[in-house]
Design a protein around this motif. Structure first.
Motif, PDB file in Angstrom:
ATOM      1  N   GLY A   7       0.815  -1.209   0.000  1.00 47.33           N
ATOM      2  CA  GLY A   7       0.000   0.000   0.000  1.00 47.33           C
ATOM      3  C   GLY A   7       0.850   1.261   0.000  1.00 47.33           C
ATOM      4  O   GLY A   7       2.070   1.208   0.161  1.00 47.33           O
ATOM      5  N   ALA A   8       0.189   2.401  -0.174  1.00 47.90           N
ATOM      6  CA  ALA A   8       0.893   3.680  -0.120  1.00 47.90           C
ATOM      7  C   ALA A   8       1.560   3.844   1.242  1.00 47.90           C
ATOM      8  O   ALA A   8       0.976   3.465   2.255  1.00 47.90           O
ATOM      9  N   SER A  10       3.854   2.283   2.718  1.00 50.46           N
ATOM     10  CA  SER A  10       4.052   1.066   3.511  1.00 50.46           C
ATOM     11  C   SER A  10       5.534   0.737   3.695  1.00 50.46           C
ATOM     12  O   SER A  10       5.862  -0.285   4.288  1.00 50.46           O
ATOM     13  N   ASP A  79       2.618   0.866  -6.059  1.00 51.23           N
ATOM     14  CA  ASP A  79       1.598   0.736  -5.007  1.00 51.23           C
ATOM     15  C   ASP A  79       0.613  -0.373  -5.350  1.00 51.23           C
ATOM     16  O   ASP A  79       0.257  -0.555  -6.523  1.00 51.23           O
ATOM     17  N   GLU A  80       0.169  -1.061  -4.319  1.00 49.87           N
ATOM     18  CA  GLU A  80      -0.940  -2.000  -4.483  1.00 49.87           C
ATOM     19  C   GLU A  80      -2.194  -1.126  -4.474  1.00 49.87           C
ATOM     20  O   GLU A  80      -2.457  -0.420  -3.504  1.00 49.87           O
ATOM     21  N   VAL A  81      -2.964  -1.146  -5.545  1.00 46.34           N
ATOM     22  CA  VAL A  81      -4.086  -0.195  -5.631  1.00 46.34           C
ATOM     23  C   VAL A  81      -5.435  -0.884  -5.812  1.00 46.34           C
ATOM     24  O   VAL A  81      -6.463  -0.225  -5.930  1.00 46.34           O
ATOM     25  N   CYS A  83      -7.296  -2.817  -3.844  1.00 45.57           N
ATOM     26  CA  CYS A  83      -8.229  -3.089  -2.755  1.00 45.57           C
ATOM     27  C   CYS A  83      -9.218  -1.939  -2.643  1.00 45.57           C
ATOM     28  O   CYS A  83      -8.894  -0.810  -2.936  1.00 45.57           O
ATOM     29  N   GLY A  84     -10.373  -2.219  -2.227  1.00 43.59           N
ATOM     30  CA  GLY A  84     -11.387  -1.174  -2.097  1.00 43.59           C
ATOM     31  C   GLY A  84     -12.494  -1.352  -3.108  1.00 43.59           C
ATOM     32  O   GLY A  84     -12.605  -2.378  -3.775  1.00 43.59           O
ATOM     33  N   GLU A  92     -10.948   5.845 -13.914  1.00 45.52           N
ATOM     34  CA  GLU A  92     -10.338   5.303 -12.700  1.00 45.52           C
ATOM     35  C   GLU A  92     -10.372   3.774 -12.723  1.00 45.52           C
ATOM     36  O   GLU A  92      -9.446   3.093 -12.305  1.00 45.52           O
ATOM     37  N   TRP A  95      -7.844   2.500 -15.217  1.00 39.48           N
ATOM     38  CA  TRP A  95      -6.491   2.656 -14.662  1.00 39.48           C
ATOM     39  C   TRP A  95      -6.186   1.544 -13.666  1.00 39.48           C
ATOM     40  O   TRP A  95      -5.141   0.908 -13.701  1.00 39.48           O
ATOM     41  N   ILE A 117       3.997  -4.600   4.302  1.00 37.50           N
ATOM     42  CA  ILE A 117       2.915  -4.155   5.167  1.00 37.50           C
ATOM     43  C   ILE A 117       3.560  -3.698   6.472  1.00 37.50           C
ATOM     44  O   ILE A 117       4.453  -4.372   6.988  1.00 37.50           O
TER      45      ILE A 117
END
Lengths: 128, 172
Positions: A7-8, A10, A79-81, A83-84, A92, A95, A117
């Motif tokens: 993640g950002a 991390s 970055d791992e992007v 999730c969510g 978006e 991307w 992490i």
């Protein structure tokens, strides 16, 4: 080739510096020229580079494949992007999907893949 | 001894934290950092209270300044959660960088307790570029997590209820 993700904020860049000794020769995906990546020792913020490629109508998957072919010793930090929630906005969404596909290509070609992490890096492919 | 538990939203971090302290026979304190504000937080607080009931925790509601907490020696502390604490310390009258204050308070709690279990949150893996103050929050949360993980004995990531040991060991 090495691939570092998580993640950002991390601890990816710090990990690259401390464990792989990468402090100089790092292209920043936020602002570097696209072809700089093809010769750099390391590229950071690859997920932003993907966004910039899409914005300029360049195919990020083809770009990533040529990166792997032309600069097989590079360390890519991304970055791992994924999730969510799936983003409502189409650009978006595209991307995020492109990041996923590019990440799979990079991880597939890398001898070692590190996922961070809380600043802790785990080799999820290969060995440290 | 510090055990840091991280993971995404609703992935079983609290249950795991409580389970870790199940076998602790001394006094157990639960530091609740969530400000009761609005229906959803009240519901969350109620749910967590029910989860903890009968497990022997004494609740200390403290939203900022955890270095003011005083507890008897040889107690266990469950701190929940870093996400709320960081927001509480950061967004007061003005926006401040809470990293040093929070790290100092974690070290303080560690020094006065027998065992300290901290529940934190993973933020920053959804790829969304938020407003600057939210990005600052994500940055501070991750910095706190990285520093805490560095001096914690154990770091556990919770994945849909499954504990994944990232550092040290998981001891029930």
């Amino acid at each position: 080739m090495k691939f570092i993700t998580g993640g950002a904020y991390s601890g990816k860049r710090r990990f690259a510096a401390e464990r792989f000794g990468i402090t100089a020769g790092v292209a920043d995906g936020k602002e570097c020229a696209f072809n700089e990546v093809l010769t750099a020792k390391c590229v950071n913020n690859y997920h932003i580079l993907v966004r910039r490629l899409i914005a300029e109508n360049k195919d990020p998957i083809a770009f990533t494949e040529s990166l792997c072919a032309e600069n097989p010793d590079i360390t890519v930090i991304m970055d791992e992007v994924g999730c969510g929630i799936v983003p409502v906005e189409r650009t978006e969404r595209l991307w995020r999907e492109a990041c996923g596909r590019c990440g799979c290509i990079l991880a597939g070609k890398s001898d070692i893949v590190i996922r961070l992490i809380c600043g802790i890096g785990t080799a999820i492919k290969g060995e440290l | 001894m510090i055990t840091l538990i991280t993971g995404g939203s609703k992935c079983g971090k609290s249950s795991l934290a409580e389970k870790i302290l199940d076998g602790f026979f001394g006094k157990k304190y639960y530091i609740a950092t969530m400000r009761p504000y609005g229906r959803e937080s009240l519901e969350a607080i109620e749910r967590h209270r029910n989860m903890r009931s009968g497990k022997g925790f004494e609740t200390i509601e403290k939203y900022t300044g955890l270095d003011e907490i005083v507890i008897p020696e040889n107690s266990a502390v469950l701190l929940e959660c870093m996400g709320n604490l960081c927001a509480n310390e950061m967004f007061g009258d003005k926006i401040v960088n809470p990293v040093k204050k929070i790290i100092d308070s974690i070290r303080y709690l560690d020094s006065i307790s027998e065992t300290l279990v901290i529940v934190t949150n993973e933020t920053g893996a959804d790829g969304i570029e938020y407003a600057p103050e939210t990005m600052a929050y994500i940055s501070h949360m991750n910095e706190i997590n990285c520093i805490t993980a560095d001096f914690a004995e154990n770091v556990i990531e919770c994945v849909y209820g499954i504990p994944v040991v990232r550092k040290g060991a998981l001891c029930y």
